[in-house]
Design an enzyme around this catalytic site. Structure first.
Site, PDB file in Angstrom:
ATOM      1  N   CYS A   1       0.807  -1.222   0.000  1.00 54.56           N
ATOM      2  CA  CYS A   1       0.000   0.000   0.000  1.00 54.56           C
ATOM      3  C   CYS A   1       0.839   1.271   0.000  1.00 54.56           C
ATOM      4  O   CYS A   1       0.318   2.361  -0.223  1.00 54.56           O
ATOM      5  CB  CYS A   1      -0.949  -0.014   1.191  1.00 54.56           C
ATOM      6  SG  CYS A   1      -1.981  -1.487   1.205  1.00 54.56           S
TER       7      CYS A   1
ATOM      8  N   HIS B   1      -3.609   6.942   2.669  1.00 59.00           N
ATOM      9  CA  HIS B   1      -3.994   5.611   2.203  1.00 59.00           C
ATOM     10  C   HIS B   1      -5.380   5.280   2.753  1.00 59.00           C
ATOM     11  O   HIS B   1      -5.653   5.483   3.939  1.00 59.00           O
ATOM     12  CB  HIS B   1      -2.958   4.590   2.683  1.00 59.00           C
ATOM     13  CG  HIS B   1      -3.346   3.178   2.407  1.00 59.00           C
ATOM     14  ND1 HIS B   1      -3.891   2.770   1.213  1.00 59.00           N
ATOM     15  CD2 HIS B   1      -3.287   2.067   3.191  1.00 59.00           C
ATOM     16  CE1 HIS B   1      -4.144   1.478   1.273  1.00 59.00           C
ATOM     17  NE2 HIS B   1      -3.790   1.028   2.456  1.00 59.00           N
TER      18      HIS B   1
ATOM     19  N   ASN C   1     -10.258  -0.593   0.274  1.00 60.53           N
ATOM     20  CA  ASN C   1      -8.802  -0.458   0.251  1.00 60.53           C
ATOM     21  C   ASN C   1      -8.295  -1.042  -1.070  1.00 60.53           C
ATOM     22  O   ASN C   1      -8.383  -2.245  -1.297  1.00 60.53           O
ATOM     23  CB  ASN C   1      -8.221  -1.219   1.447  1.00 60.53           C
ATOM     24  CG  ASN C   1      -6.705  -1.116   1.546  1.00 60.53           C
ATOM     25  OD1 ASN C   1      -6.029  -0.772   0.579  1.00 60.53           O
ATOM     26  ND2 ASN C   1      -6.183  -1.431   2.717  1.00 60.53           N
TER      27      ASN C   1
END
Ligand code: UT7
Length: 332
Positions: A137, A259, A289
């Site tokens: 990520c 994020h 996500n």
């Protein structure tokens, strides 16, 4: 793998030293994004999969209402190329102008060639050099830092893409992971000449690999609480590092792009920094996500909505498996 035990003394070591760079001439000329059309609401996990969860639990604990899942025949390079095409067109360039393509992804089409080379083929950007960065990520922040270093020397135009098919990494019988992840791609075109600058980058990694991992051919395992503790620590820390390096205050940041892992991580971190949510890009409710795609997808949406413009400071911060994290402070 044993799960990671997070102690305060371990966390203290995560502070640094980072790989920092100040004031690159690289500027973001345009952004773009692409997501698959299939919308998967929270009810899918309850009604269709019969998991022991609820729409209310998912929305309250994560902020996610829906995410996108790519059709089986769609690969990361397909949506990455769509996002890149969109960004290149908005920059007023053609694929032939692009000299560098970096793709951040943990869901490549193949072990080899790189997804970046496949995107290059799909774009017809034959004179570019192309390679991938695998850093979960935080991959997009690492890729931006890397591209900025090329732009400081020989490259005039680069495309940096974050893409992931998160739905391919999870076991759909595991309620602790499958509800989180979605599929998408975001891209930026960077130019060596232009109004904006990259004021600072800060990259970190700790080598604590156990708390979040996906073995080759297997499914994700995640220690949610350890990641929560890590994320709420490093997100504010990274913003402060960036501001200190650039000689600006947190108040001067017009838009924080974090994020999109959990809306509560974002809210907790923003509150610690004193940044009101009106100055934070949040789209997790619609995409979940999306790993490496999360930052450029949220950035693109915010820029298209006019939430930041020329001269404004924008901070991007990614964090995740590795553990690895990092940020980029842009002046648009
Ligand atoms: O890119 C990074 C990706 N990872 C993350 O961002 C994860 C970060 N961590 C989190 O977001 C949170 O820790 C969670 C959302 C995973 C958990 O939320 P929480 O408010 O910290 O819940 P909790 O720790 O108080 O409760 C966890 C419980 C566990 O049950 P037990 O062990 O307490 O009986 C889980 O099994 O919640 C359970 N749980 C669920 N329950 C209903 C986990 N997933 C689900 C689910 N539905 N989908």
């Amino acid at each position: 793998m044993e799960s990671l035990t997070v102690s305060n003394s371990t966390l203290a070591h995560w502070v640094g030293p980072p790989r920092r760079r100040r004031a690159h001439r690289a500027t973001i000329l345009a952004s773009g994004s692409a997501v698959p059309p299939l919308v998967v609401g929270n009810e899918f996990f309850v009604q269709e999969l019969g998991l022991n969860t609820s729409c209310q639990w998912i929305e309250e604990r994560t902020g996610i209402r829906e995410r996108r899942h790519a059709a089986p025949e769609v690969q990361a390079s397909d949506i990455a190329a769509d996002a890149a095409r969109c960004a290149i067109e908005r920059a007023g360039l053609t694929p032939q102008d692009i000299e560098l393509i970096i793709v951040a992804t943990s869901t490549p089409d193949y072990i080899m060639p790189s997804t970046a080379c496949l995107v290059q083929q799909k774009l017809g950007a034959r004179q570019a050099i192309a390679f991938d960065i695998v850093n979960a990520c935080s991959g997009f922040a690492y890729a931006l830092d890397c591209a900025a270093r090329y732009l400081a020397t020989e490259v005039e135009h680069a495309v940096v893409i974050g893409v992931d098919l998160g739905s391919r990494l999870v076991n759909f019988a595991d309620r602790g992971t499958c509800i989180f992840f979605g599929d998408g791609a975001g891209a930026v075109v960077l130019g060596a000449k232009g109004q904006g600058r990259i004021l600072a980058t800060a990259l970190f990694s700790s080598g604590d690999a156990e708390s979040l991992s996906v073995p080759i051919g297997g499914a994700m395992s995640m220690d949610g609480r350890a990641i929560w503790t890590f994320a709420t620590r490093v997100l504010p820390q990274t913003v402060r590092h960036l501001c200190a390096d650039a000689g600006v205050t947190v108040d001067q940041i017009k838009l924080l792009v974090p994020h999109q892992a959990n809306v509560n991580i974002i809210a907790t971190s923003a509150a610690e920094l004193g940044i009101p949510l009106e100055r934070v890009a949040i789209n997790i409710e619609r995409y979940g996500n999306t790993l490496a795609a999360s930052l450029p997808l949220a950035l693109d949406e915010a820029l298209q909505a006019g939430r930041a413009g020329p001269g404004d400071l924008v901070a991007l911060v990614g964090f995740g498996a590795g553990l690895a994290w990092g940020g980029v402070l842009l002046e648009l």
